[in-house]
Write a protein that holds these residues in place. Sequence first.
Motif, short mmCIF file in Angstrom:
data_model
loop_
_atom_site.label_atom_id
_atom_site.label_comp_id
_atom_site.label_asym_id
_atom_site.label_seq_id
_atom_site.Cartn_x
_atom_site.Cartn_y
_atom_site.Cartn_z
N LEU A 1 -25.69 72.69 61.97
CA LEU A 1 -25.84 73.55 60.66
C LEU A 1 -25.56 75.04 60.78
CD1 LEU A 1 -26.59 73.06 57.60
CD2 LEU A 1 -29.18 73.76 58.51
N LEU A 2 -24.93 75.48 59.72
CA LEU A 2 -24.36 76.79 59.58
C LEU A 2 -24.98 77.72 58.68
CD1 LEU A 2 -20.72 76.70 61.11
CD2 LEU A 2 -23.00 77.32 62.26
N PRO A 3 -25.20 78.90 58.57
CA PRO A 3 -25.51 79.60 57.41
C PRO A 3 -24.50 79.26 56.12
CG PRO A 3 -25.74 80.91 59.22
CD PRO A 3 -25.23 79.72 59.75
N GLY A 4 -25.01 79.04 55.01
CA GLY A 4 -24.18 78.66 53.95
C GLY A 4 -23.77 77.14 53.62
N GLU A 5 -24.17 76.46 54.52
CA GLU A 5 -23.87 75.15 54.52
C GLU A 5 -24.87 74.50 53.51
OE1 GLU A 5 -20.87 73.43 57.91
OE2 GLU A 5 -23.11 73.25 58.40
N THR A 6 -24.71 73.26 53.04
CA THR A 6 -25.65 72.53 52.40
C THR A 6 -26.33 71.12 53.10
OG1 THR A 6 -24.51 73.20 50.23
CG2 THR A 6 -26.05 71.30 50.23
N VAL A 7 -27.58 71.31 53.16
CA VAL A 7 -28.23 70.21 53.80
C VAL A 7 -29.12 69.43 53.07
CG1 VAL A 7 -30.01 71.82 54.67
CG2 VAL A 7 -29.62 69.44 56.00
N LEU A 8 -28.86 67.89 53.39
CA LEU A 8 -29.97 67.37 52.68
C LEU A 8 -30.95 66.64 53.44
CD1 LEU A 8 -30.98 65.43 50.22
CD2 LEU A 8 -29.38 63.64 50.80
N VAL A 9 -32.24 67.12 53.24
CA VAL A 9 -33.16 66.53 54.22
C VAL A 9 -34.22 65.33 53.45
CG1 VAL A 9 -35.39 67.21 55.43
CG2 VAL A 9 -33.30 68.85 55.26
N HIS A 10 -34.02 64.28 54.02
CA HIS A 10 -34.92 63.20 53.44
C HIS A 10 -36.51 63.20 53.96
CE1 HIS A 10 -31.77 61.09 51.34
NE2 HIS A 10 -31.17 60.81 52.51
N ALA A 11 -37.39 62.86 53.13
CA ALA A 11 -38.67 62.83 53.52
C ALA A 11 -39.28 64.39 53.74
CB ALA A 11 -39.05 62.28 54.90
N GLY A 12 -38.77 65.14 52.68
CA GLY A 12 -38.88 66.56 53.07
C GLY A 12 -40.58 67.08 53.10
N ALA A 13 -41.22 66.07 52.44
CA ALA A 13 -42.65 66.48 52.63
C ALA A 13 -43.48 65.92 53.98
CB ALA A 13 -43.54 65.77 51.52
N GLY A 14 -42.76 65.28 54.75
CA GLY A 14 -43.29 64.78 56.13
C GLY A 14 -43.49 66.03 57.27
N GLY A 15 -43.87 65.51 58.29
CA GLY A 15 -44.04 66.45 59.34
C GLY A 15 -42.70 67.13 59.59
N VAL A 16 -41.89 66.25 60.32
CA VAL A 16 -40.43 66.66 60.85
C VAL A 16 -39.70 67.14 59.37
CG1 VAL A 16 -38.23 66.08 62.00
CG2 VAL A 16 -40.47 65.35 62.75
N GLY A 17 -39.84 66.49 58.40
CA GLY A 17 -39.06 66.76 57.16
C GLY A 17 -39.33 68.06 56.74
#
Length: 326
Positions: A138-154
């Motif tokens: 992942l680089l600055p300015g890119e767009t990432v989708l994180v699933h389970a964003g409220a979990g520990g790793v997420g």
Amino acid sequence: MKAIVFDQFGAPDVLRIGDVPEPVVRPHDLLVRTRAAGVNRADLTHRRGGYGRPDFGDSTVMGLEIAGDVIAVGDAVRGHAVGDRIMGIVGGGAYAEMARIDYRMAMPIPDRFDYVQGAAITEVFVTAHEALIHLGRLLPGETVLVHAGAGGVGGAAVQLAHALGARVLATARRSSHALVRQLGADVVIDYENEDFTDVVAGLTDGRGVDLILDFIGAPYFERNVNALDFGGRLVQIGIMGGAGQASMPLERLLYRHLHIIGTVMKSRPQDVKWAMSHRFRERWLSAFANGQLAPVVDSTFPLAEAGAAQQRMEAGLNVGKIVLTI
């Protein structure tokens, strides 16, 4: 010493307090008086019998993450001393009054944090860094989708991606949206009432995102592939939704030059785990000291209530880390 033991695989109520021998210190070990232990999904798998009766290299006792005080050091240890406050990932043995840890996996607990907060850092943030940055590139300015964003790793991944300067989309239950935004998400998707592929398409003019970090598995796989931009990367880090067969449109994989990467930490060789911990420590440990990053603690339970702690995780009620206090 006291530790969590169980005589048979099964539900959380098989866990109980029992007596086990104290760990024997090897040349590269720190012996730690455990003050807090992180609860992880691997612990649930251990309890259910998914690993058989394992010895992960350090102990047959359950638990992979500790925070505490060093009370003895092996002859080959460098850079640590009795009395140090440390946190780190262990090869078993966290659910006990004492644990041993290879000193190359140990990190100092930042002065501003207590033991509970220390026990909520290493497993989730090391895993998130490895998936997002080392493997996901992942680089600055890119767009990432994180699933389970409220979990520990997420949740850790959302924080790291935001700190890196990426645009962060995350999926979470509606009740957790405020927290996930607080962690750094630009957009939070209600996975119970919205199709994330539709939301991603609308936000990116149909292009898709650069990177997806997924914990769910088969139910999301095809949709994840469809939500990636040209050259996009999917890092599969869990199978919470099932490990069954998954299909995908091969022409999209081929013509969009997509990358699909699978990773799991627990089964990696020890030298790989050292490298993972080192990469995280060098890149991010100072960010905890200065307040840029912080662990998210959902709840604490005394060691004797480890079954109740695991039941909370199993029911999907936690937002952030569950920690046992010892």
